[in-house]
Design an enzyme around this catalytic site. Structure first.
Site, PDB file in Angstrom:
ATOM      1  N   GLU A 489       3.620  15.484  -0.987  1.00 41.38           N
ATOM      2  CA  GLU A 489       2.400  16.129  -1.472  1.00 41.38           C
ATOM      3  C   GLU A 489       1.609  16.818  -0.365  1.00 41.38           C
ATOM      4  O   GLU A 489       0.534  17.369  -0.632  1.00 41.38           O
ATOM      5  CB  GLU A 489       1.541  15.092  -2.196  1.00 41.38           C
ATOM      6  CG  GLU A 489       2.200  14.595  -3.474  1.00 41.38           C
ATOM      7  CD  GLU A 489       1.695  13.231  -3.917  1.00 41.38           C
ATOM      8  OE1 GLU A 489       0.552  12.890  -3.560  1.00 41.38           O
ATOM      9  OE2 GLU A 489       2.439  12.509  -4.596  1.00 41.38           O
ATOM     10  N   GLN A 594       5.000  11.608   2.447  1.00 39.92           N
ATOM     11  CA  GLN A 594       5.927  10.574   1.977  1.00 39.92           C
ATOM     12  C   GLN A 594       7.348  11.108   2.035  1.00 39.92           C
ATOM     13  O   GLN A 594       7.570  12.311   2.122  1.00 39.92           O
ATOM     14  CB  GLN A 594       5.587  10.177   0.542  1.00 39.92           C
ATOM     15  CG  GLN A 594       5.744  11.313  -0.453  1.00 39.92           C
ATOM     16  CD  GLN A 594       4.630  11.396  -1.462  1.00 39.92           C
ATOM     17  OE1 GLN A 594       3.488  11.618  -1.115  1.00 39.92           O
ATOM     18  NE2 GLN A 594       4.968  11.196  -2.720  1.00 39.92           N
TER      19      GLN A 594
END
Length: 800
Positions: A489, A594
């Site tokens: 993200e 991530q």
């Protein structure tokens, strides 16, 4: 209190907190939540106060609200959905000679709470002295039934310790509890003020029912309670109901040595269509069944259900008692999230809190469902059937975006996209491939032809159509998928995200194969030979960027040309970065929230060589800051595969202990289901080396030096089997079912009920890669962990 910094005592089959810490309630309430996937009760005290955050949830029950935009755009979702804290039936207040039992007053001379992973209950024992010195012992136990889906129950006992006492108990159903919400953090829930409108209330004898409806979504729910009261002498009881409250009041004189025992049965139900009388009848009938079963019967059913679950799913870890506890804690909560969800989603927080508004994400398919597929396949099937039930909304979303097929939402409760973060809500198309991947994994693991015919083939072919319309063949013939947001993200709307392209390729290939197996299904949806050929051609020509100069894959095309983030100059207090820096700055730097490319190394590992995996892993380790709880489990898996076993161990511990240690400082809003699943993935796919590429099970087991042994159990094609790993050998054997063929370190073997042992080859991975300054996983000294655990609880040496 034990003096341990996180407050929990270490034991293999339970989670215990000894002593009263009011400030810690907000996180222990999430850890002590009990659920069955349909009903979720946060672990608030029966007295309702003090508390961190009240919470009673019904899976799929939500309220709508407008999504705010400073400037709207075409295709932006217009309405959000937020999970509703429904009618609270956990409340049982006690007055001792007119003094309310409140843990902030008087003195709690003893207090502990225990979540038992084998019984499936949350119990509590409190010895309390009132401000005037009157002492009582209170014992409670609560459960949400795995076998009777609509039922929860509480056993409540009070004993005077020094003298005869008058006791008054108030047992409530309470709707529209006030809740405070920190709306400055996008990870928490929107604040809803009195979302429930009363439609019916009734009370008689020891039972009551309340029916409410949400103001905007129009969903209707009913809650009902009934009681069994056991006492040595007579009682005075009164019950009444109003719009938002039903209360049973019981007054009794209890002598020293006597006891008051109340069993409270609760029933919940909701519907978007059923009438008030129908819902009332539903919960009253469920209550009648629970009363017939009785408390002891519910407890027995609960234990039997869990015995069967652990027989298929248990993981035993020798050498780290804290990790052992954490992994079983994770498995227990994953079971609670998915066991009886049935036609509903598995939310990112399960039913443990309102974080992320109660939404389901792609976390479910990519993290939680691999666990359930190999331990509780019926729950995985039900979760995929929920996705299928939202197909019309996914088709509508694809059409709105000018695409064919089905575009599933990034976050949702009812299947409609409700993310106001447009780079994800509009461009995170990988969700559709994640769903297809979960379908394919489930089909390969179960051979469930009926599911494929009725649900799976449609899910595969409609997601394949999405990729065929989203991508295009460039002038060189390569199939490109441009302008998408991958799992990371901190990058958005990029071209040819490697994870997305590889997952789309698998999706296209699986859809073509499924349509060939079921030509009647393909014909029903208008799939012809020309379309099948186009899917195969797109898959064969899928563009996967690679930088030959650096010898690594870019996360997305052009990613390696971005400037580096100033990690050394970033204050550790400024993590997570999303709360302290503008997204545009994150998007144009090589900083990873991530695992993204590293997730591709795991789920699409058959597309990479071992050398490529090692180089890619090292490169992205230096740029991944793990501002997401999704990351550590995946990094553990790949660290183990490329041979950095101690690093894999550290990441596994971070994933497993994310909630118990409140690593991200937000467990108040609920547990992290994907991170809990990461505990299983790090153990079974990491140190066990489980892969299922092409539907073939393979294992490459290895232990880190901190552990003595790992044993885990799985289910595949109806065969239940066990894998045991020690320092030098891996042992496989079938527990029940047919012999099973699999790969062990590349060698094809057949396992039976007779244990087969294989030597574990050595691996030399060289120096482990470095992480950004201050972002390495927390190191845990296994000897200190062992010494602590043995000193705090003698149960740590207990076997299965």
């Amino acid at each position: 209190m034990t003096g341990e910094p996180h407050g929990y005592e270490c034991a293999p089959w339970e989670l215990r907190w000894r002593g009263m810490d009011v400030d810690a309630l907000q996180r222990t309430e999430s850890a002590f939540a009990v659920s069955n996937g349909h009903i979720g009760l946060r672990g608030t005290l029966e007295e309702a106060e003090p508390r961190g955050l009240p919470g009673t949830y019904l899976n799929g029950f939500y309220e709508q609200h407008e999504l705010p935009y400073a400037e709207a755009g075409y295709g932006y979702p217009e309405e959000g959905q937020t999970v509703v804290n429904v009618t609270d039936g956990k409340i049982i207040r006690l007055l001792v000679e007119d003094e309310p039992l409140d843990m902030r007053y008087g003195a709690a001379t003893a207090h502990d709470r225990v979540l038992d992973f084998r019984k499936g209950t949350l119990s509590r024992t409190t010895e309390w002295s009132s401000p005037t010195g009157r002492r009582v012992r209170v014992r409670t136990e609560r459960l949400v039934s795995f076998t009777q889906r609509a039922i929860a129950a509480i056993r409540y006992e009070v004993e005077p310790l020094d003298e005869d006492l008058q006791l008054v108990v108030q047992s409530d159903l309470l709707a529209n509890e006030p809740i405070e919400s920190d709306t400055s953090d996008p990870r928490v829930a929107a604040a809803l003020e009195a979302p429930l409108v009363g439609q019916f209330h009734r009370a008689s004898e020891y039972n009551a029912v309340l029916v409410h409806q949400t103001r905007r979504s129009g969903l209707r729910m009913a809650a009902a309670m009934d009681h069994k009261i056991e006492v040595d002498d007579g009682i005075r009881a009164r019950i009444h109901a109003e719009e938002d409250l039903a209360r049973l009041t019981v007054a009794v004189d209890v002598p020293k040595g006597g006891r008051l025992r109340i069993t409270k049965f609760l029933a919940y139900g909701w519907s978007a269509q059923r009438s008030v009388p129908a819902l009332r009848s539903q919960v009253e009938a469920a209550l009648a069944g629970a009363r017939q079963t009785g408390w002891k019967g519910l407890v027995t059913e609960q234990r039997e259900f869990l015995d069967a679950f652990w027989a298929t799913s248990d993981i035993e870890i020798d050498g780290d008692p804290e990790l052992q506890q954490a992994v079983r804690f994770a498995l227990f909560h994953l079971l609670q999230a998915g066991a009886r969800g049935e036609s509903r989603a598995i939310a990112g927080k399960g039913l443990t809190g309102p974080g992320y508004d109660g939404h389901a994400f792609w976390d479910t398919e990519s993290f939680v469902l691999p666990v359930l597929t190999y331990t509780m396949p019926d729950a995985a099937r039900d979760a995929l059937r929920w996705r299928h039930s939202t197909m019309d909304k996914a088709r509508e979303r694809a059409h709105q975006l000018g695409l064919r097929g089905a575009a599933f939402p990034w976050r949702s409760i009812n299947g409609a996209e409700c993310s106001a973060y447009w780079p994800a809500g509009t461009a995170a198309f990988h969700v559709s491939a994640d769903i297809a991947d979960a379908v394919l994994r489930y089909l390969n693991a179960t051979g469930d032809e009926e599911f494929e015919r009725d649900y799976g083939a449609e899910l595969l072919l409609e997601t394949a159509r999405l990729w065929a319309s989203l991508g295009h063949h460039d002038r060189h013939g390569a199939f490109r998928i441009d302008g998408v947001t991958g799992p990371d993200e901190y990058s958005a709307v990029a071209d040819n995200n490697v994870y997305t392209n590889l997952m789309a390729r698998r999706n296209l290939q699986a859809a073509a194969a499924s349509c060939e197996r079921h030509p009647d299904v393909a014909a029903r949806f208008g799939v012809d030979a020309v379309e099948l050929d186009s899917w195969r051609a797109a898959a064969a020509a899928m563009f996967v960027p690679y930088d030959a100069e650096l010898g690594v894959h870019p996360q997305s095309e052009g990613f390696l040309d971005h400037d580096e983030w100033d990690y050394a100059g970033t204050d550790l207090a400024h993590y997570p970065l999303l709360l302290h820096f503008p997204y545009f700055d994150l998007y144009r730097k090589q900083v990873v929230k991530q695992a993204d490319l590293v997730l591709a190394l795991h789920l699409c590992g058959d597309a990479f060589s071992q050398e490529e995996k090692a180089r890619d892993f090292a490169y992205y380790e230096a740029r991944t800051v793990r501002d997401s709880s999704l990351s550590a489990g995946t990094q553990s898996v790949i660290a183990a595969e490329v041979g950095h076993l101690e690093l894999a161990y550290d990441y596994l511990a971070e994933a497993a202990l994310t909630d118990l240690h409140d690593v991200h400082n937000n467990v108040r809003n609920g547990l992290h289901m994907a991170s809990l699943a990461g505990a299983w993935l790090g153990t079974v796919a990491g140190f066990g080396g489980l892969r299922d590429h092409g539907g073939e099970l393979s294992f490459t087991p290895r232990l880190p030096p901190q552990l003595e042994r790992i044993t885990f159990r799985l289910m595949f094609r109806g065969t239940r089997f066990q894998v045991e790993i020690d320092r030098d050998q891996a042992t496989y054997h079938v527990l029940d079912g047919e012999p099973l063929e699999l790969l062990n370190h590349g060698e094809r073997v057949t396992i039976t009920t007779e244990p087969r042992r294989f030597e574990i080859p050595k691996i030399d991975a060289g120096e482990p890669p470095k992480q950004p300054p201050g972002r390495a996983p927390m190191r845990r000294d296994s000897e200190k962990v062992r010494q602590y655990a043995e000193s705090t609880n003698p149960l740590t040496s207990e076997g299965r």
